[in-house]
Design a protein around this motif. Sequence first.
Motif, mmCIF file in Angstrom:
data_model
loop_
_atom_site.group_PDB
_atom_site.id
_atom_site.type_symbol
_atom_site.label_atom_id
_atom_site.label_comp_id
_atom_site.label_asym_id
_atom_site.label_seq_id
_atom_site.Cartn_x
_atom_site.Cartn_y
_atom_site.Cartn_z
ATOM 1 N N PRO A 1 -2.183 7.327 1.391
ATOM 2 C CA PRO A 1 -2.105 8.069 2.655
ATOM 3 C C PRO A 1 -2.181 7.126 3.859
ATOM 4 C CG PRO A 1 -3.804 8.981 1.205
ATOM 5 C CD PRO A 1 -3.329 7.711 0.584
ATOM 6 N N GLU A 2 -1.536 7.516 4.935
ATOM 7 C CA GLU A 2 -1.535 6.724 6.163
ATOM 8 C C GLU A 2 -2.951 6.600 6.728
ATOM 9 O OE1 GLU A 2 0.325 6.933 10.686
ATOM 10 O OE2 GLU A 2 0.397 8.693 9.392
ATOM 11 N N HIS B 1 -8.000 8.785 7.079
ATOM 12 C CA HIS B 1 -6.769 9.567 7.145
ATOM 13 C C HIS B 1 -7.170 10.949 7.645
ATOM 14 C CE1 HIS B 1 -2.863 11.249 6.129
ATOM 15 N NE2 HIS B 1 -3.483 12.216 5.483
ATOM 16 N N ASN C 1 -1.624 -0.148 10.256
ATOM 17 C CA ASN C 1 -0.430 -0.508 11.030
ATOM 18 C C ASN C 1 -0.752 -0.711 12.503
ATOM 19 O OD1 ASN C 1 1.526 -0.295 8.897
ATOM 20 N ND2 ASN C 1 1.253 1.917 8.995
ATOM 21 N N TYR D 1 0.854 -1.182 0.000
ATOM 22 C CA TYR D 1 0.000 0.000 0.000
ATOM 23 C C TYR D 1 0.888 1.229 0.000
ATOM 24 C CZ TYR D 1 -3.242 3.573 1.652
ATOM 25 O OH TYR D 1 -3.989 4.716 1.780
ATOM 26 N N TYR D 2 0.613 2.149 -0.920
ATOM 27 C CA TYR D 2 1.434 3.347 -1.060
ATOM 28 C C TYR D 2 0.635 4.636 -0.872
ATOM 29 C CZ TYR D 2 4.626 -0.053 -3.020
ATOM 30 O OH TYR D 2 5.430 -1.142 -3.199
ATOM 31 N N THR E 1 -2.527 1.838 15.362
ATOM 32 C CA THR E 1 -3.631 2.646 14.836
ATOM 33 C C THR E 1 -4.832 2.562 15.772
ATOM 34 O OG1 THR E 1 -2.883 2.231 12.567
ATOM 35 C CG2 THR E 1 -5.148 3.019 12.855
ATOM 36 N N THR F 1 -4.923 6.765 9.732
ATOM 37 C CA THR F 1 -4.680 7.313 11.069
ATOM 38 C C THR F 1 -5.694 6.821 12.093
ATOM 39 O OG1 THR F 1 -5.918 9.304 10.470
ATOM 40 C CG2 THR F 1 -3.510 9.375 10.208
#
Length: 165
Positions: free
Chosen positions: A31-32, A49, A156, A28-29, A159, A34
């Motif tokens: 936005p994080e 995000h 991740n 996955y590339y 989170t 959150t």
Amino acid sequence: MRFLRVFLVLAVAFGLAACGGGGKFRKYYGPEVTSVQVHKADRKMYLLHHGRVLKSYDIALGFAPEGHKQFEGDGKTPEGAYYITHRNPRSQFHLSLGISYPNTTDVAFAKAAGKPPGGDIFIHGGPPRPVSVRDWTAGCIAVTDREMEEIYSMVNPGTVIHILP
């Protein structure tokens, strides 16, 4: 002629393998993520995000979805603020992400009632065999295996996850 035939067969086989999607571990590339929000009543989960929805998913819950999980075996999905503890690549439900239930409040409540609070709450794929009911987990949040591959790559450990009634 035989060499050419073998070469063509191998070329086709390698070409098809290259298009196979790479298995269950995706990259996955974007936005994080959150935070994660679960809306139990709507059977929806959102990956966010900073408040912007990146993805949404239809979900299945514990087999007794009303209310907050209180005790081991009650079939309820917890409600409240938790966090993702870890990734489990060897889950019996394809892939999974651990949720930090029970927290200290959950443990104290169950202890006061003389019961264990339960645990092992995850976001996971599955089911491993067909089910005939909408909510089938023991308290987890379930999506399809394909969706779980995507979620696993995006979310991740650490989170925050908000599980709402």
